[in-house]
Design an enzyme around this catalytic site. Structure first.
Site, PDB file in Angstrom:
ATOM      1  N   ILE A 134       0.868  -1.178   0.000  1.00 43.96           N
ATOM      2  CA  ILE A 134       0.000   0.000   0.000  1.00 43.96           C
ATOM      3  C   ILE A 134       0.903   1.225   0.000  1.00 43.96           C
ATOM      4  CG2 ILE A 134      -0.231  -0.045   2.533  1.00 43.96           C
ATOM      5  CD1 ILE A 134      -3.158   0.937   0.348  1.00 43.96           C
ATOM      6  N   GLN A 254      -9.680  -1.338   9.847  1.00 44.48           N
ATOM      7  CA  GLN A 254      -9.088  -2.676   9.922  1.00 44.48           C
ATOM      8  C   GLN A 254      -7.578  -2.607  10.069  1.00 44.48           C
ATOM      9  OE1 GLN A 254     -10.776  -6.100   7.952  1.00 44.48           O
ATOM     10  NE2 GLN A 254      -8.862  -6.466   6.868  1.00 44.48           N
ATOM     11  N   GLU A 255      -6.937  -1.673   9.360  1.00 41.71           N
ATOM     12  CA  GLU A 255      -5.483  -1.554   9.464  1.00 41.71           C
ATOM     13  C   GLU A 255      -5.064  -1.205  10.891  1.00 41.71           C
ATOM     14  OE1 GLU A 255      -1.707   0.841   7.421  1.00 41.71           O
ATOM     15  OE2 GLU A 255      -3.745   1.197   6.704  1.00 41.71           O
ATOM     16  N   ARG A 256      -5.801  -0.296  11.525  1.00 44.70           N
ATOM     17  CA  ARG A 256      -5.464   0.099  12.892  1.00 44.70           C
ATOM     18  C   ARG A 256      -5.777  -1.007  13.887  1.00 44.70           C
ATOM     19  NH1 ARG A 256      -7.644   6.244  11.602  1.00 44.70           N
ATOM     20  NH2 ARG A 256      -5.652   6.924  10.693  1.00 44.70           N
ATOM     21  N   GLY A 377      -1.300   5.652  11.158  1.00 45.32           N
ATOM     22  CA  GLY A 377      -1.759   6.861  11.831  1.00 45.32           C
ATOM     23  C   GLY A 377      -1.095   6.950  13.185  1.00 45.32           C
ATOM     24  N   GLU A 380      -0.855  10.268  18.159  1.00 43.41           N
ATOM     25  CA  GLU A 380      -1.414  11.620  18.321  1.00 43.41           C
ATOM     26  C   GLU A 380      -2.659  11.800  17.454  1.00 43.41           C
ATOM     27  OE1 GLU A 380       2.513  11.416  19.861  1.00 43.41           O
ATOM     28  OE2 GLU A 380       1.831  10.956  17.821  1.00 43.41           O
TER      29      GLU A 380
END
Length: 392
Positions: A134, A254-256, A377, A380
């Protein structure tokens, strides 16, 4: 005999587990013990996972399992992806590229690709024939997705792609990139100018300019990419033009969640490793596990890990049920990754001088864990999302 706190989940303890999940977990663990663990230290030194291992993972049915059977997968639920992420993490964080390929990149194609695109790309995801990445982050834009500078300007039946990307997991070996870019640099608001393209590695003008030398996760190849008037066929547009930002927001949950899952698996592994070590290692004539300070520190870690596991497994169930849990996932990603970093520091300290030696797994964990607070991400950004969603 050394007694250790049993934290490994069983078929009855995990709320999303059934017998198929349990059997899959056992098979994957056995596979990794044979095919990955004996070689992982060398992969760390080499800074790369061999491509033939990717093919072995695919051939044995452990890659992108959720892909529908018509495209070569097993059509199973997200619980299998959780098992994959956890078991690979237990071997080492450098194997994170497999979850990135299977459960970060793949879902974009599943949700937004045309049938023709799925047949061309998704059918090779489960077999290991194709490695994906990605491509979102840029030298000047990480968490600030709306400010990406890479452009793809439409010219007849192609997009002319120019710009650069960095911190791209699997970027060196990838055959295909799912790439965020500006197809309308003048759009107002700016996020409406973002689209996603499927970019083949062998396209003229697509270049891997550098393999990044990281502090940790050394066996996970990470790259800088450069695009110089690369001509991308319009048929490689993923979904609709200008909808890229919406697609990114849709898939970031989903990634987090996966980031929290792998960070917790690492914390559990560090706890088990340290529990074994302190019961075997002696100081002043007795195991260091008998010192109250050691006991209290490990009790605190065990408590945090147990609380995190309970919270996270509940979120996994809700995610499988397709519930909107952005706030809770942001909480999990921020808190669990910070907790894992604290655990790595405490567990290294409990190993004493040996914890600083390359031959001990805790040393690798200590340098691998900090980046979990940064990617998908930053923490913060997670706090900003939580603050907004609770009305601040």
């Amino acid at each position: 005999m050394v007694k250790t706190l049993e934290l490994k989940s069983t078929v009855n303890e995990r709320p999303f587990f059934n017998e198929e999940h349990y059997q899959y977990q056992k098979a994957l663990r056995k596979f990794l013990e044979k095919e990955a663990e004996p070689y992982f230290e060398q992969w760390e030194k080499d800074g790369m996972i061999p491509r033939d291992f990717w093919k072995k993972v695919g051939e044995n049915g452990f890659l992108a399992q959720w892909v529908e059977e018509e495209y070569g997968g097993m059509g199973v639920d997200f619980g299998f992806s959780v098992i994959m992420a956890e078991e690979f993490e237990k071997v080492g964080s450098g194997l994170i590229g497999f979850s990135t390929h299977s459960d970060v990149v793949g879902p974009y194609l599943d949700s937004f690709a045309t049938e023709k695109q799925k047949e061309k790309y998704l059918s090779k995801f489960s077999s290991g024939e194709m490695i994906s990445a990605i491509a979102i982050s840029e030298p000047g834009a990480g968490s600030d997705l709306a400010n990406i500078k890479t452009t793809a300007i439409k010219e007849d039946d192609h997009y002319i792609l120019n710009g650069s990307k960095t911190f791209i997991t699997n970027g060196v070996q990838a055959d295909v990139y799912v790439l965020a870019c500006k197809t309308n640099p003048h759009a107002e608001p700016v996020h409406k100018g973002i689209s996603i393209l499927i970019v083949d590695r062998d396209t003229p003008g697509v270049e891997v300019t550098r393999k990044l030398d990281k502090v940790g996760m050394r066996s996970s190849d990470t790259a800088e990419l450069y695009f110089d008037n690369a001509r991308i066929p319009v048929e490689n547009l993923l979904g609709e033009e200008g909808k890229g930002f919406t697609y990114l927001m849709d898939k970031l949950q989903q990634e987090r969640l996966l980031t929290a899952i792998t960070a917790l698996a690492a914390a559990e592994d560090m706890l088990q490793t340290t529990l074994s070590y302190v019961q075997e290692r002696k100081a002043f004539g007795r195991p260091i596990s008998k010192f109250q300070n050691t006991q209290f520190q490990l009790v605190e870690i065990a408590t945090k890990v147990k609380i995190a596991r309970t919270f996270l497994d509940d979120l996994i169930v809700k995610h499988i049920e397709e519930k909107n849990i952005v706030t809770e996932v942001s909480m999990a990603k921020y808190w669990i990754t910070e907790m894992a970093r604290e655990v790595s520091n405490t567990c290294m300290q409990l190993h004493g001088g040996y914890g600083y030696m390359e031959e001990y797994k805790i040393a690798r964990r200590f340098r691998d864990i900090p980046v979990y607070s940064i990617f998908a991400g930053t923490n913060e950004i997670m706090k900003n999302i939580i603050a907004k969603n609770i009305g601040l």
